[in-house]
Scaffold this active site. Structure first.
Site, PDB file in Angstrom:
ATOM      1  N   LYS A  75       0.736  -1.153  -0.163  1.00 17.64           N
ATOM      2  CA  LYS A  75       0.140   0.009   0.034  1.00 17.64           C
ATOM      3  C   LYS A  75       0.806   1.236   0.126  1.00 17.64           C
ATOM      4  O   LYS A  75       1.998   1.248   0.664  1.00 17.64           O
ATOM      5  CB  LYS A  75      -0.906  -0.137   1.158  1.00 17.64           C
ATOM      6  CG  LYS A  75      -1.757   1.232   1.466  1.00 17.64           C
ATOM      7  CD  LYS A  75      -2.985   1.228   2.592  1.00 17.64           C
ATOM      8  CE  LYS A  75      -3.546   2.067   2.742  1.00 17.64           C
ATOM      9  NZ  LYS A  75      -4.248   2.223   4.133  1.00 17.64           N
ATOM     10  N   SER A 153      -9.307   2.560   3.402  1.00 16.65           N
ATOM     11  CA  SER A 153      -8.388   3.125   2.529  1.00 16.65           C
ATOM     12  C   SER A 153      -7.363   2.231   1.566  1.00 16.65           C
ATOM     13  O   SER A 153      -6.630   2.550   0.786  1.00 16.65           O
ATOM     14  CB  SER A 153      -7.449   4.171   3.002  1.00 16.65           C
ATOM     15  OG  SER A 153      -6.678   3.747   4.057  1.00 16.65           O
ATOM     16  N   SER A 177      -9.582   0.492   7.546  1.00 15.78           N
ATOM     17  CA  SER A 177      -8.995   0.502   6.416  1.00 15.78           C
ATOM     18  C   SER A 177      -8.361  -0.528   5.845  1.00 15.78           C
ATOM     19  O   SER A 177      -8.065  -0.843   4.683  1.00 15.78           O
ATOM     20  CB  SER A 177      -7.827   1.710   6.439  1.00 15.78           C
ATOM     21  OG  SER A 177      -8.510   3.009   6.255  1.00 15.78           O
TER      22      SER A 177
END
Length: 465
Positions: A75, A153, A177
């Site tokens: 990520k 996210s 997230s």
């Protein structure tokens, strides 16, 4: 083994193929690169390929590591690798081609575990939000329906795993997230107990309440368990997973949103009911029960959260301005981010301290429930993946994951059900603080009774030429 079969294997199986000499690390890497190149135009999951770095890492691979040669996506927030692009979903860092000046501890541990880093995935701006639609990079699309969100996210990572670009990918979680995107995309994840995994907040975001933690998303529970064993710090001695079958756990089910009072889609409630039946069949004591302190929790903490969040976001923007060498202006950030940091100037340190105290105080009565129970089962989202272009906040995602970030408990997202429209509907399993291994062992029981890793979105099977 053909590439067609290779990409369907989980990380544990891929590592075993490498150990046995049936597949080379280079073949694994080439397979992943090919799938990213073909699928990414439809999904926008990977924003920064690191193919050259991955090939360099193959040259120094520790063949004795548990996941030697398995490709991993990172990520593009919090975790850093020195010399690689690092944007945190922002145009300001993208436009200057910002690169990390250091490698974080989690990245070092993942490398020691044998993983090969082949790219960075899309995430929400400043890694904040339950959908992945940053202005700087555009939306990540859900492999099950490309008109819908992949969650956030960590949406890029979840979409990449769900589509079979890689078997496993890194993500981070402050209020859902990891869990939101796992639920939206039909993969599994664990938000570890506070302090079990070395984690750093994105853009130096203050985290006095200890809500931020990092881990991975995967297709199987055994992958999650294997990675946890390889990189986690020691915790309380858990019940031996091998003895779980002989132990009856006390499990509470919560299908309604008592936290914020929002409507829950029938598919998400049904996922909890299915999980309850599976656990009862496995010999656990299952009943409708929940921490009483969850009732009305969102209403009680909303004002306090509205006080602690803006200064934390403002600190991130200050870090961003220092990195970019200029002030952030309209057009650099989402308008909601700018509104949030404008509020920060009106909040005093005394107000912040009082609000943080409220949030801590609200965690204690929730934790008390685990004196009598072992596991809580809830939906992860209040509805399956919603259409892209919506706000992507609590009204869309719901708030089931949020309290357990503040309590510091381990919580998993497990895809046990699919809606009539073919969208994943996951459950959240919440365990006692430090009970990560217990939670993983229970999730493995659920997976054995109702496996999901064989389910692929049509897009994954119909690879573009």
């Amino acid at each position: 083994m053909t590439d067609h079969d290779l990409w369907k294997q989980d990380a544990t199986a891929q590592a075993q193929l490498v150990r046995c000499g049936d597949v080379s690390p280079a073949e694994l890497l080439d397979c992943a690169i090919d799938r990213i190149d073909r699928l990414n135009p439809a999904l926008n999951a990977v924003i920064t390929p690191l193919y050259d770095l991955a090939r360099e890492q193959l040259a120094s691979l520790d063949r004795d590591a548990p996941f030697a040669g398995v490709p991993l996506l990172l990520k593009d927030a919090s975790i850093e690798v020195e010399g690689t692009p690092y944007f945190i979903g922002t145009s300001a860092l993208r436009d200057i081609g910002y690169r990390s000046h250091r490698t974080t501890e989690l990245a070092r541990r993942l490398r020691r575990a044998g993983f090969v880093f082949l790219g960075k995935t899309n995430c929400a701006e400043l890694s904040a939000g339950s959908t992945t639609e940053p202005l700087a990079f555009g939306p990540t699309r859900n492999p099950w329906d490309t008109a819908r969100t992949a969650g956030g996210s960590s949406g890029g990572s979840a979409a990449a795993v769900a589509a079979g670009m890689v078997s496993i990918a890194h993500g981070g979680d402050a209020g859902g997230s990891l869990r939101y995107p796992a639920a939206c995309c039909g993969v599994a994840t664990l938000k570890p107990s506070r302090g079990r995994i070395p984690s750093e907040t994105p853009a130096a975001q203050p985290d006095g309440l200890g809500v931020w933690t990092e881990f991975v998303l995967a297709r199987t529970v055994r992958d999650l368990s294997g990675v946890f064993a390889a990189i986690a710090d020691p915790g309380p001695v858990p019940p031996a997973p091998a003895g779980l079958r002989a132990r009856s756990l006390r499990v509470g089910l919560m299908t309604r949103d008592l936290i914020a009072g929002m409507e829950v889609d029938p598919a998400c409630a049904q996922a909890v009911a299915i999980t309850g039946r599976l656990l009862a069949q496995a010999g656990h004591a299952v009943e409708t029960a929940h921490p009483p302190a969850l009732a009305g929790w969102a209403g009680r903490i909303w004002r306090a959260f509205g006080i602690v969040a803006p200064p934390a976001r403002a600190a991130q923007v200050r870090w961003l301005e220092a990195a970019a060498g200029r002030p952030m202006t309209e057009g650099d950030l989402d308008p909601e981010t700018l509104q949030t940091i404008a509020l920060a100037a009106k909040i005093t340190p005394e107000q912040q301290a009082a609000a943080a105290g409220t949030l801590r105080a609200e965690s204690t009565p929730i934790l008390d429930w685990w004196r009598d129970y072992d596991i809580l089962v809830t939906p992860v989202t209040r509805q399956p993946a919603w259409p892209l272009g919506l706000h992507g906040g609590a009204a869309d995602a719901g708030v089931f994951p949020v309290p357990f970030s503040f309590t510091g408990q381990p919580a998993m997202s497990v895809p046990v059900h699919w809606s009539d429209a073919g969208l994943p509907a996951a459950v959240q399993l919440v365990g006692p603080v430090g009970g990560d291994e217990l939670l993983l062992a229970l999730a493995a029981q659920i997976e054995e009774a109702a496996p999901w890793s064989h389910r692929w979105p049509p897009l994954a099977e119909e690879l573009p030429v």
